[in-house]
Design an enzyme around this catalytic site. Structure first.
Site, short mmCIF file in Angstrom:
data_model
loop_
_atom_site.label_atom_id
_atom_site.label_comp_id
_atom_site.label_asym_id
_atom_site.label_seq_id
_atom_site.Cartn_x
_atom_site.Cartn_y
_atom_site.Cartn_z
N GLY A 157 -4.66 -13.75 11.82
CA GLY A 157 -5.54 -13.39 10.72
C GLY A 157 -6.55 -14.46 10.42
O GLY A 157 -7.67 -14.45 10.92
N ARG A 158 -6.15 -15.45 9.60
CA ARG A 158 -7.09 -16.46 9.12
C ARG A 158 -7.77 -17.22 10.26
O ARG A 158 -8.93 -17.60 10.14
CB ARG A 158 -6.36 -17.41 8.18
CG ARG A 158 -6.09 -16.81 6.79
CD ARG A 158 -4.99 -17.54 6.03
NE ARG A 158 -3.66 -17.19 6.53
CZ ARG A 158 -2.54 -17.69 6.03
NH1 ARG A 158 -2.59 -18.57 5.05
NH2 ARG A 158 -1.37 -17.30 6.52
N ARG A 166 1.85 -0.23 10.63
CA ARG A 166 2.21 -1.60 10.27
C ARG A 166 3.22 -1.56 9.13
O ARG A 166 3.05 -0.82 8.16
CB ARG A 166 0.97 -2.38 9.84
CG ARG A 166 1.27 -3.81 9.36
CD ARG A 166 0.01 -4.63 9.22
NE ARG A 166 0.27 -5.92 8.58
CZ ARG A 166 -0.42 -7.03 8.82
NH1 ARG A 166 -1.39 -7.02 9.72
NH2 ARG A 166 -0.14 -8.15 8.19
N TYR A 220 0.84 -1.20 0.00
CA TYR A 220 0.00 0.00 0.00
C TYR A 220 0.87 1.25 0.00
O TYR A 220 2.10 1.15 0.01
CB TYR A 220 -1.01 -0.07 1.15
CG TYR A 220 -2.05 -1.12 0.82
CD1 TYR A 220 -3.19 -0.79 0.10
CD2 TYR A 220 -1.84 -2.46 1.13
CE1 TYR A 220 -4.11 -1.77 -0.28
CE2 TYR A 220 -2.75 -3.45 0.76
CZ TYR A 220 -3.88 -3.09 0.05
OH TYR A 220 -4.78 -4.05 -0.35
#
Length: 370
Positions: free
Chosen positions: A313-314, A226, A179
Site C-alpha cells: 500500500g503505502r 478482500r 465496509y
C-alpha cells in the site's frame, strides 16, 4: 527473488507477484467520476503485477464519503475507461474494488443525500469528508430492512458489469476494513435477530449473496474478495474471528474465484490459519495496522507459502517505480502524510521515480564538493 517471478492468474499473466493494494485517495469529482489525475496515477504504477483500484461505490446509497469514486452511472464508466486504458497502454492489469460504505457517511457526503444504513443502527466513530468541504461528526445510521438487503447484491452485480464494460480486468469485493460485508460479519455491527444475524451462517448470508451476484454477472474467475479477520479499524469487534472466517473461506473456496485478498492481524494469524483452506490464488496484505510492507517481509510471506502474491500500500504511494526499486534493491521514498487526501496531483502524481531523483542527488553532491 520470489516477488519478481511471474504468476498466472487465470487468463492474466502477471510479470511479478507485487500487487498494488487498494487505497482511498479522494481524487474524484463531486459526482464520483475519476479525474485525469487518477489515470496518470495508476499508469505510473502499471509495472505492478496487478493493480487493485481504490474503493469504488457500487450505488449512491453505498457512498462512504465525499470524493470517493463510483461505478454507478454512464459518466462514471466513461471516466474509468480513461483510467483502464492508461493502465493497459502502460502494460498493466487492474481490478476494480467495489466498496459499499453501509453505515458510513453522512447525507452531506453523498451525491444523493441519502441517510447511511447498515445491518444494525451502530455508529461508525470516524468523521467523514463532505461534498461542500470539511468533515462531519458521526451520525446514527438506519438499520437496513430485509428488502434493502435483498436489493444490494443486484447493485453490486450492475457495478461489476459496469467495471468490465469500463475495461477493468476483474472486480474485488471489499469485504474488509469495516465496509458493508464486514459489518454483517462483525460482532458489534450486526445485532440482528433475523435471517441476516445471529448464527455464523446467517451473518455470512449477505456477503455470500453479494459474491454470488457478482460472479453470476461477470464470471467467478473475474470475481475476487478482500477479507480482514479481526481487524479493529473503525471500532470493529470480532472477539473470536477464527470460527466464522474458517467457515466463510470454506464456502468461498467452493466458488472458484479469481483470488482471496487476506489481511493478517496481530491477534489472529489469518494467513497461517486460512491458507490451508483456500485452494486458489491468495494475495496477502501484511501492512494493515502495522508498519508499511517492505520487500523482506513480503519475501518471507511467499517463502512460508502463506500467499502467492503480496500487496503493497503505502510503498506504492511514494514510489511509482516500486517494482524497479525492489528489483534493484534501491531505497524506498517515504510518503507525505499531509497530501494523502486532496483534489489534485500534489502528493499523488508528483512523486518522482528513482531515475528522476538522480540528477538532483548528483547536483547535491557537486554542490557539497565546491
Amino acid at each position: 527473488m520470489d516477488l519478481l517471478t511471474p504468476y498466472r492468474l487465470h487468463e492474466l499473466t502477471l510479470p511479478n507477484r507485487i500487487v498494488m493494494s487498494p487505497m482511498t485517495r479522494l481524487r474524484s469529482r463531486p459526482d464520483g467520476s475519476p479525474t485525469t489525475d487518477v489515470a496518470e496515477y495508476y499508469a505510473q504504477r502499471a509495472a505492478a503485477g496487478l493493480i487493485i483500484s481504490e474503493g469504488i461505490w457500487p450505488h449512491s446509497t453505498g457512498q462512504s464519503e465525499a470524493w470517493v469514486p463510483g461505478l454507478h452511472t454512464g459518466t462514471h464508466m466513461l471516466a474509468w475507461r480513461q483510467v483502464t486504458a492508461a493502465v493497459h497502454d502502460a502494460g498493466g492489469r487492474i481490478f476494480a474494488q467495489l466498496m459499499h460504505g453501509g453505515r458510513k457517511n453522512h447525507p452531506r457526503g453523498r451525491i444523493d443525500g441519502s441517510w447511511p444504513a447498515g445491518p444494525s443502527a451502530v455508529v461508525d466513530p470516524e468523521p467523514v469528508h463532505l461534498i461542500d468541504g470539511g468533515k462531519a461528526e458521526p451520525i446514527v445510521p438506519a438499520q437496513l430492512s430485509r428488502d434493502q438487503i435483498r436489493a444490494i447484491p443486484a447493485q453490486y452485480a450492475t457495478a461489476a458489469h459496469n467495471a468490465i464494460a469500463a475495461g477493468f480486468d476483474g472486480v474485488e469485493i471489499h469485504g474488509a476494513n469495516s465496509y458493508l460485508p464486514h459489518q454483517f460479519l462483525a460482532d458489534n455491527t450486526n445485532l440482528r435477530t433475523d435471517e441476516y444475524g445471529g448464527s455464523l451462517d446467517n451473518r455470512m448470508r449477505a456477503p455470500l449473496a453479494i459474491v454470488d451476484a457478482v460472479a453470476a454477472a461477470i464470471g467467478p474467475r473475474h470475481t475476487a474478495i478482500r477479507l480482514s479477520p479481526g481487524n479493529p479499524q473503525f471500532a470493529m469487534i470480532e472477539t473470536d474471528p477464527a470460527p466464522l472466517y474458517r467457515r466463510l473461506v470454506d464456502a468461498l473456496d467452493r466458488r472458484d474465484l479469481a483470488y482471496l485478498h487476506l489481511t493478517d492481524n496481530d491477534h489472529y494469524p489469518a494467513l497461517a490459519d486460512l491458507r490451508p483452506r483456500w485452494h486458489g490464488t491468495l494475495i496477502a496484505n501484511i501492512g494493515e495496522n502495522r508498519a508499511p510492507t517492505d520487500p523482506d517481509a513480503a519475501e518471507r510471506v511467499l517463502h512460508d507459502n502463506h500467499a502467492d502474491l503480496v500487496s503493497f500500500g503505502r510503498a506504492f504511494i511514494a514510489n511509482p517505480d516500486l517494482v524497479d526499486r525492489i528489483a534493484r534493491e534501491l531505497p524506498l521514498a517515504p510518503i507525505r502524510d499531509e497530501s494523502l487526501y486532496g483534489r489534485d496531483g500534489r502528493g499523488y502524481t508528483d512523486y518522482p521515480t528513482w531515475a528522476e531523483t538522480r540528477p538532483a542527488a548528483a547536483q547535491t553532491v557537486a554542490t557539497a564538493l565546491e
